[in-house]
Design a protein around this motif. Structure first.
Motif, PDB file in Angstrom:
ATOM      1  N   ASP A 166      13.731   8.783  -6.808  1.00 37.75           N
ATOM      2  CA  ASP A 166      12.896   9.974  -7.072  1.00 37.75           C
ATOM      3  C   ASP A 166      11.770  10.147  -6.060  1.00 37.75           C
ATOM      4  O   ASP A 166      10.773  10.817  -6.334  1.00 37.75           O
ATOM      5  N   GLN A 167      11.935   9.514  -4.901  1.00 36.18           N
ATOM      6  CA  GLN A 167      10.893   9.616  -3.884  1.00 36.18           C
ATOM      7  C   GLN A 167      11.474  10.065  -2.553  1.00 36.18           C
ATOM      8  O   GLN A 167      12.625   9.777  -2.245  1.00 36.18           O
ATOM      9  N   ILE A 168      10.642  10.751  -1.795  1.00 38.78           N
ATOM     10  CA  ILE A 168      11.017  11.072  -0.420  1.00 38.78           C
ATOM     11  C   ILE A 168       9.968  10.453   0.493  1.00 38.78           C
ATOM     12  O   ILE A 168       8.767  10.650   0.295  1.00 38.78           O
ATOM     13  N   ASP A 169      10.440   9.690   1.460  1.00 37.61           N
ATOM     14  CA  ASP A 169       9.546   9.104   2.455  1.00 37.61           C
ATOM     15  C   ASP A 169       9.660   9.959   3.723  1.00 37.61           C
ATOM     16  O   ASP A 169      10.718  10.013   4.348  1.00 37.61           O
ATOM     17  N   PHE A 170       8.572  10.611   4.064  1.00 36.69           N
ATOM     18  CA  PHE A 170       8.610  11.531   5.202  1.00 36.69           C
ATOM     19  C   PHE A 170       8.323  10.848   6.547  1.00 36.69           C
ATOM     20  O   PHE A 170       8.328  11.505   7.575  1.00 36.69           O
ATOM     21  N   THR A 171       8.074   9.553   6.518  1.00 38.77           N
ATOM     22  CA  THR A 171       7.646   8.875   7.744  1.00 38.77           C
ATOM     23  C   THR A 171       8.623   9.077   8.917  1.00 38.77           C
ATOM     24  O   THR A 171       8.231   9.505   9.997  1.00 38.77           O
ATOM     25  N   LEU A 172       9.901   8.771   8.686  1.00 38.00           N
ATOM     26  CA  LEU A 172      10.875   8.870   9.784  1.00 38.00           C
ATOM     27  C   LEU A 172      11.105  10.312  10.213  1.00 38.00           C
ATOM     28  O   LEU A 172      11.278  10.605  11.399  1.00 38.00           O
ATOM     29  N   LEU A 173      11.100  11.197   9.236  1.00 40.54           N
ATOM     30  CA  LEU A 173      11.312  12.616   9.519  1.00 40.54           C
ATOM     31  C   LEU A 173      10.206  13.156  10.432  1.00 40.54           C
ATOM     32  O   LEU A 173      10.464  13.856  11.418  1.00 40.54           O
ATOM     33  N   VAL A 174       8.970  12.786  10.099  1.00 36.39           N
ATOM     34  CA  VAL A 174       7.824  13.230  10.896  1.00 36.39           C
ATOM     35  C   VAL A 174       7.904  12.603  12.291  1.00 36.39           C
ATOM     36  O   VAL A 174       7.685  13.261  13.301  1.00 36.39           O
ATOM     37  N   ARG A 175       8.258  11.338  12.341  1.00 39.82           N
ATOM     38  CA  ARG A 175       8.354  10.634  13.628  1.00 39.82           C
ATOM     39  C   ARG A 175       9.330  11.353  14.563  1.00 39.82           C
ATOM     40  O   ARG A 175       9.005  11.644  15.716  1.00 39.82           O
ATOM     41  N   GLU A 176      10.518  11.645  14.057  1.00 39.69           N
ATOM     42  CA  GLU A 176      11.526  12.317  14.871  1.00 39.69           C
ATOM     43  C   GLU A 176      11.075  13.700  15.321  1.00 39.69           C
ATOM     44  O   GLU A 176      11.251  14.077  16.478  1.00 39.69           O
ATOM     45  N   ALA A 177      10.496  14.443  14.387  1.00 44.62           N
ATOM     46  CA  ALA A 177      10.079  15.816  14.698  1.00 44.62           C
ATOM     47  C   ALA A 177       9.007  15.816  15.788  1.00 44.62           C
ATOM     48  O   ALA A 177       9.046  16.629  16.715  1.00 44.62           O
ATOM     49  N   VAL A 178       8.066  14.889  15.689  1.00 44.38           N
ATOM     50  CA  VAL A 178       6.985  14.827  16.670  1.00 44.38           C
ATOM     51  C   VAL A 178       7.522  14.419  18.047  1.00 44.38           C
ATOM     52  O   VAL A 178       7.217  15.044  19.063  1.00 44.38           O
ATOM     53  N   LEU A 179       8.359  13.398  18.084  1.00 46.78           N
ATOM     54  CA  LEU A 179       8.879  12.927  19.371  1.00 46.78           C
ATOM     55  C   LEU A 179       9.702  14.005  20.073  1.00 46.78           C
ATOM     56  O   LEU A 179       9.686  14.116  21.293  1.00 46.78           O
ATOM     57  N   LEU A 180      10.403  14.806  19.294  1.00 44.92           N
ATOM     58  CA  LEU A 180      11.170  15.903  19.885  1.00 44.92           C
ATOM     59  C   LEU A 180      10.266  16.970  20.484  1.00 44.92           C
ATOM     60  O   LEU A 180      10.646  17.666  21.424  1.00 44.92           O
ATOM     61  N   MET A 188       0.846  -1.195   0.000  1.00 47.39           N
ATOM     62  CA  MET A 188       0.000   0.000   0.000  1.00 47.39           C
ATOM     63  C   MET A 188       0.884   1.248   0.000  1.00 47.39           C
ATOM     64  O   MET A 188       1.741   1.412   0.852  1.00 47.39           O
ATOM     65  N   ALA A 189       0.654   2.090  -0.983  1.00 44.71           N
ATOM     66  CA  ALA A 189       1.462   3.312  -1.073  1.00 44.71           C
ATOM     67  C   ALA A 189       1.035   4.288   0.015  1.00 44.71           C
ATOM     68  O   ALA A 189      -0.150   4.558   0.181  1.00 44.71           O
ATOM     69  N   SER A 190       1.997   4.775   0.748  1.00 47.60           N
ATOM     70  CA  SER A 190       1.700   5.733   1.805  1.00 47.60           C
ATOM     71  C   SER A 190       1.679   7.142   1.243  1.00 47.60           C
ATOM     72  O   SER A 190       2.466   7.491   0.362  1.00 47.60           O
ATOM     73  N   ALA A 191       0.769   7.949   1.778  1.00 47.41           N
ATOM     74  CA  ALA A 191       0.696   9.355   1.356  1.00 47.41           C
ATOM     75  C   ALA A 191       1.932  10.119   1.812  1.00 47.41           C
ATOM     76  O   ALA A 191       2.168  11.244   1.384  1.00 47.41           O
ATOM     77  N   LEU A 192       2.731   9.477   2.670  1.00 47.87           N
ATOM     78  CA  LEU A 192       3.942  10.124   3.164  1.00 47.87           C
ATOM     79  C   LEU A 192       5.128   9.893   2.241  1.00 47.87           C
ATOM     80  O   LEU A 192       6.204  10.437   2.453  1.00 47.87           O
ATOM     81  N   VAL A 193       4.916   9.053   1.235  1.00 49.06           N
ATOM     82  CA  VAL A 193       5.965   8.843   0.248  1.00 49.06           C
ATOM     83  C   VAL A 193       5.605   9.696  -0.975  1.00 49.06           C
ATOM     84  O   VAL A 193       4.572   9.498  -1.596  1.00 49.06           O
ATOM     85  N   VAL A 194       6.451  10.677  -1.232  1.00 53.54           N
ATOM     86  CA  VAL A 194       6.132  11.662  -2.261  1.00 53.54           C
ATOM     87  C   VAL A 194       7.097  11.528  -3.432  1.00 53.54           C
ATOM     88  O   VAL A 194       8.313  11.501  -3.239  1.00 53.54           O
ATOM     89  N   ASN A 195       6.537  11.436  -4.626  1.00 52.76           N
ATOM     90  CA  ASN A 195       7.383  11.406  -5.810  1.00 52.76           C
ATOM     91  C   ASN A 195       7.801  12.833  -6.150  1.00 52.76           C
ATOM     92  O   ASN A 195       6.964  13.721  -6.278  1.00 52.76           O
ATOM     93  N   VAL A 196       9.099  13.039  -6.283  1.00 56.84           N
ATOM     94  CA  VAL A 196       9.604  14.407  -6.463  1.00 56.84           C
ATOM     95  C   VAL A 196      10.286  14.613  -7.811  1.00 56.84           C
ATOM     96  O   VAL A 196      10.972  15.610  -8.015  1.00 56.84           O
ATOM     97  N   LEU A 197      10.070  13.685  -8.728  1.00 56.52           N
ATOM     98  CA  LEU A 197      10.728  13.784 -10.033  1.00 56.52           C
ATOM     99  C   LEU A 197      10.378  15.104 -10.729  1.00 56.52           C
ATOM    100  O   LEU A 197      11.255  15.807 -11.235  1.00 56.52           O
ATOM    101  N   ASP A 198       9.107  15.449 -10.758  1.00 53.46           N
ATOM    102  CA  ASP A 198       8.671  16.704 -11.394  1.00 53.46           C
ATOM    103  C   ASP A 198       9.365  17.918 -10.777  1.00 53.46           C
ATOM    104  O   ASP A 198       9.809  18.817 -11.484  1.00 53.46           O
TER     105      ASP A 198
END
Ligand code: ZN
Ligand code: ZN
Length: 186
Positions: free
Chosen positions: A118-132, A1-11
């Motif tokens: 060409d993708q960025i997965d924001f899952t870990l980034l969001v996790r760290e930011a929230v926990l901080l 299942m594709a997560s909305a947190l994985v963003v294609n950034v090729l464009d």
């Protein structure tokens, strides 16, 4: 299942100067916070703006989630909203790390995260930011008087009759011993 947190950034990568807003509401369990202060059924609201430049992509924004904890002084329930800050630079290929990467703290701001496929997965980034952003030792109010150290009464709602005396801690061991002796005598 594709997560909305994985963003294609090729464009975006093809058009320096272009921007893209990433607005996602995801369930907390997606991030595997493993933190009792965050209910896994909560919504995490993510709002990130991606901006393309010749050297890569800059992601800035925030992630918010409700937390619930206890006042560190009186143990009353306290709750709030953690507002994690996201500020990261992504680039294609190998991460461009400064030569002086040994000094961790000074190099943090210049570190670049790699873009993979060409993708960025924001899952870990969001996790760290929230926990901080979740407070470790919150207060129900800044002037919370806390509990009486002797009887445990909540000083915000009751006045106990304890005499606040500062005992010499060296007597504590003797007091404990005396208690034991009394028990054996009975
Ligand atoms: Zn309190
Ligand atoms: Zn008391």
């Amino acid at each position: 299942m594709a997560s909305a947190l994985v963003v294609n950034v090729l464009d975006l990568l093809r058009r320096p100067g272009a921007k893209k807003a990433v607005t996602v509401v995801a369930k907390a369990d997606v991030f595997d916070f493993a933190d009792s202060r965050i209910n896994i059924g909560s919504d995490v609201e993510i709002d990130i703006e991606l901006e393309s430049s010749v050297s890569g992509l800059v992601a800035s924004g925030g992630a918010q989630v409700a937390w619930a904890s206890m006042c560190r002084r009186c143990l009353r329930p306290v709750e709030g909203v953690a507002d994690g800050e996201i500020d990261e630079v992504f680039a294609r290929g190998m991460p461009a790390r400064p030569v002086a990467a040994a000094s961790e703290h000074t190099s943090l701001e210049t570190e670049t995260e790699p873009i993979v496929g060409d993708q960025i997965d924001f899952t870990l980034l969001v996790r760290e930011a929230v926990l901080l952003a979740v407070p470790d030792a919150p207060l129900c109010r800044t002037d919370c008087p806390g509990l009486c150290p002797q009887c445990g009464a909540d000083r915000a709602s009751t006045t106990c009759s304890c005499v606040v005396e500062t005992r010499d801690p060296r007597w504590a061991a003797l007091d404990a011993l005396r208690g034991q002796l009394d028990d054996t005598v009975e």
